[in-house]
Motif scaffolding. Structure first.
Motif, PDB file in Angstrom:
ATOM      1  N   LEU A  73      41.948   0.970  41.783  1.00 34.90           N
ATOM      2  CA  LEU A  73      41.870   0.744  40.470  1.00 34.90           C
ATOM      3  C   LEU A  73      40.396   0.414  39.780  1.00 34.90           C
ATOM      4  CD1 LEU A  73      45.499   1.151  40.329  1.00 34.90           C
ATOM      5  CD2 LEU A  73      43.907   2.741  41.536  1.00 34.90           C
ATOM      6  N   TRP A  74      39.854   0.804  38.783  1.00 35.77           N
ATOM      7  CA  TRP A  74      39.154   0.044  37.796  1.00 35.77           C
ATOM      8  C   TRP A  74      40.184  -0.268  36.544  1.00 35.77           C
ATOM      9  CZ3 TRP A  74      34.148  -0.988  37.748  1.00 35.77           C
ATOM     10  CH2 TRP A  74      33.149   0.466  38.126  1.00 35.77           C
ATOM     11  N   ALA A  77      49.229  -3.012  49.425  1.00 34.05           N
ATOM     12  CA  ALA A  77      48.430  -3.761  48.993  1.00 34.05           C
ATOM     13  C   ALA A  77      47.772  -3.176  47.691  1.00 34.05           C
ATOM     14  CB  ALA A  77      48.141  -4.282  49.879  1.00 34.05           C
ATOM     15  N   VAL A  78      47.279  -3.189  46.824  1.00 37.57           N
ATOM     16  CA  VAL A  78      46.840  -2.370  45.842  1.00 37.57           C
ATOM     17  C   VAL A  78      45.646  -3.568  44.799  1.00 37.57           C
ATOM     18  CG1 VAL A  78      47.872  -2.672  43.604  1.00 37.57           C
ATOM     19  CG2 VAL A  78      46.159  -0.509  43.895  1.00 37.57           C
ATOM     20  N   GLY A  79      44.642  -3.306  44.772  1.00 39.79           N
ATOM     21  CA  GLY A  79      43.584  -4.099  44.809  1.00 39.79           C
ATOM     22  C   GLY A  79      42.969  -3.481  43.191  1.00 39.79           C
ATOM     23  N   VAL A  80      42.927  -4.162  41.676  1.00 40.61           N
ATOM     24  CA  VAL A  80      42.579  -3.787  40.737  1.00 40.61           C
ATOM     25  C   VAL A  80      41.099  -4.305  40.299  1.00 40.61           C
ATOM     26  CG1 VAL A  80      42.804  -3.910  38.014  1.00 40.61           C
ATOM     27  CG2 VAL A  80      44.541  -3.565  39.313  1.00 40.61           C
ATOM     28  N   TYR A  81      39.542  -4.526  39.671  1.00 40.94           N
ATOM     29  CA  TYR A  81      38.612  -4.082  39.428  1.00 40.94           C
ATOM     30  C   TYR A  81      38.323  -4.138  38.327  1.00 40.94           C
ATOM     31  CZ  TYR A  81      33.744  -3.962  40.533  1.00 40.94           C
ATOM     32  OH  TYR A  81      32.171  -4.159  40.964  1.00 40.94           O
ATOM     33  N   PHE A  82      37.070  -5.700  38.439  1.00 40.99           N
ATOM     34  CA  PHE A  82      37.257  -5.617  37.256  1.00 40.99           C
ATOM     35  C   PHE A  82      35.049  -6.017  37.768  1.00 40.99           C
ATOM     36  CE2 PHE A  82      40.917  -7.072  35.978  1.00 40.99           C
ATOM     37  CZ  PHE A  82      40.828  -6.666  34.536  1.00 40.99           C
ATOM     38  N   SER A  83      34.228  -5.054  36.389  1.00 39.01           N
ATOM     39  CA  SER A  83      33.211  -6.193  37.072  1.00 39.01           C
ATOM     40  C   SER A  83      32.336  -6.306  34.857  1.00 39.01           C
ATOM     41  CB  SER A  83      32.320  -4.807  37.185  1.00 39.01           C
ATOM     42  OG  SER A  83      30.796  -4.597  37.182  1.00 39.01           O
ATOM     43  N   LEU A  84      32.315  -7.399  35.047  1.00 37.16           N
ATOM     44  CA  LEU A  84      32.034  -8.527  33.996  1.00 37.16           C
ATOM     45  C   LEU A  84      30.976  -8.034  32.980  1.00 37.16           C
ATOM     46  CD1 LEU A  84      33.214 -12.029  34.819  1.00 37.16           C
ATOM     47  CD2 LEU A  84      34.962  -9.980  34.165  1.00 37.16           C
TER      48      LEU A  84
END
Length: 343
Positions: A62-63, A134-141
């Motif tokens: 996820l974003w 499991a779930v992922g949360v994505y940051f692009s700084l």
């Protein structure tokens, strides 16, 4: 076990099969007559049961904030860089169980750090349990204001709240941007911080990363903090792989990795182009980098289109220009002006 061995990971996978298929399943695993009917009724009942939050979130990326699934532009090169070679530092295996699960992914631009963090590290299970939801949360700084990363406290609380918002938004539970104090998910939640070298003062500080990790514990029973980005080699020098973090380093591709990745397309044109690239003294140098390898095969396929053979020598300048143009536009360099690019 029978379901899994036949590619049916959950009972939901049988939702479209109907009673006849379920009866067949029951008979196949040794039930018949009245027992078969009971099994069929049981499976029907399980299908009608609503999914819990962990099942809804499982294997999703996820974003941050919005909770939207990652766009195709991010995963475009996935089939190639998913096979990139990574090497853990030996010290990573000596850490005490129970330590914070913080992972640093290192390597040059285009080596596959982001895709490795997403496709391998984010969803592969946790330290105590190598399977489970499991779930992922994505940051692009580069998409986030620096003011959110000025101190350990602002960094930790911002990443925590943006991660909670993403999960709540995906589940349809975010109302008026109100973030819950505790989500209490019984699963692994991985938070991926990409382009982390933009803010080296906080992303290279173990105190900040530890504070962030501890704040994320309010989300789930297991959390993982993954930090990646070009330039993290220097930023992470003070982060010890013996006591602080796990470190992974992306390695250059060999011809084998390029061929293996290209095999997924499995077309005569692709195989012809792969051979032509490997035999070219100049183009073969481009395939040691996962991202440029992807753009090289795309460029050569474009040159080949409509012809029975491919002439990379006669089209070398055009191919290189296409590869460089795509490479620059795909990473952080593409956001710079001409003067900044020259610097």
């Amino acid at each position: 076990d029978y379901l899994k061995s036949n590619g049916m990971e959950t009972i939901q996978d049988w939702k479209e099969c109907g009673d006849e298929a379920m009866s067949l399943l029951a008979e196949t695993v040794g039930f018949s007559g009245g027992e078969s009917t009971k099994i069929t009724n049981f499976l029907n009942k399980k299908i009608q049961e609503p999914l819990d939050d962990e099942q809804k979130l499982n294997k999703k990326l996820l974003w941050c904030g919005s909770g939207k699934l990652l766009e195709d532009d991010l995963t475009r090169q996935g089939s190639f860089v998913r096979d990139a070679v990574s090497v853990e530092t030996p010290q990573a295996f000596t850490r005490r169980r129970g330590d914070r699960d913080i992972r640093i992914v290192l390597g040059p631009s285009g080596s596959g750090k982001t895709m490795y963090a997403l496709n391998t590290l984010a969803l592969q299970g946790n330290l105590q349990q190598e399977s489970g939801p499991a779930v992922g949360v994505y940051f692009s700084l580069h998409q986030h204001d620096k003011k959110n990363f000025e101190t350990a406290l602002t960094t930790a609380t911002y990443i925590r709240d943006q991660s909670k918002m993403a999960i709540q938004a995906f589940l349809g539970e975010l109302h008026d941007s109100q973030v819950k104090n505790h989500l209490n998910l019984k699963m692994l939640v991985s938070v991926i911080i990409d382009e982390a070298a933009l803010y080296p003062e906080v992303m290279g500080d173990i105190n900040v990363l530890s504070k962030t990790y501890d704040e994320l514990k309010s989300i789930a029973s297991h959390v993982r903090l993954i930090v990646a980005g070009t330039g993290m080699d220097g930023v992470s020098m003070d982060l010890s792989s013996a006591t602080d973090v796990f470190k992974y380093r992306m390695q250059p591709w060999k011809e084998y990795h390029f061929e293996k990745a290209a095999e997924k397309q499995n077309t005569p044109d692709t195989q012809m182009c792969v051979r032509a690239i490997i035999q070219s003294p100049i183009l073969s140098k481009l395939i040691t980098n996962a991202r440029s390898a992807m753009f090289t095969i795309e460029a050569v396929l474009l040159i080949k289109r409509g012809y029975s053979s491919v002439d990379v020598k006669g089209s070398l300048t055009s191919i290189v220009h296409v590869v460089l143009g795509n490479y620059i536009s795909y990473n952080g360099i593409g956001r710079l002006n001409d003067k900044e690019k020259r610097l």
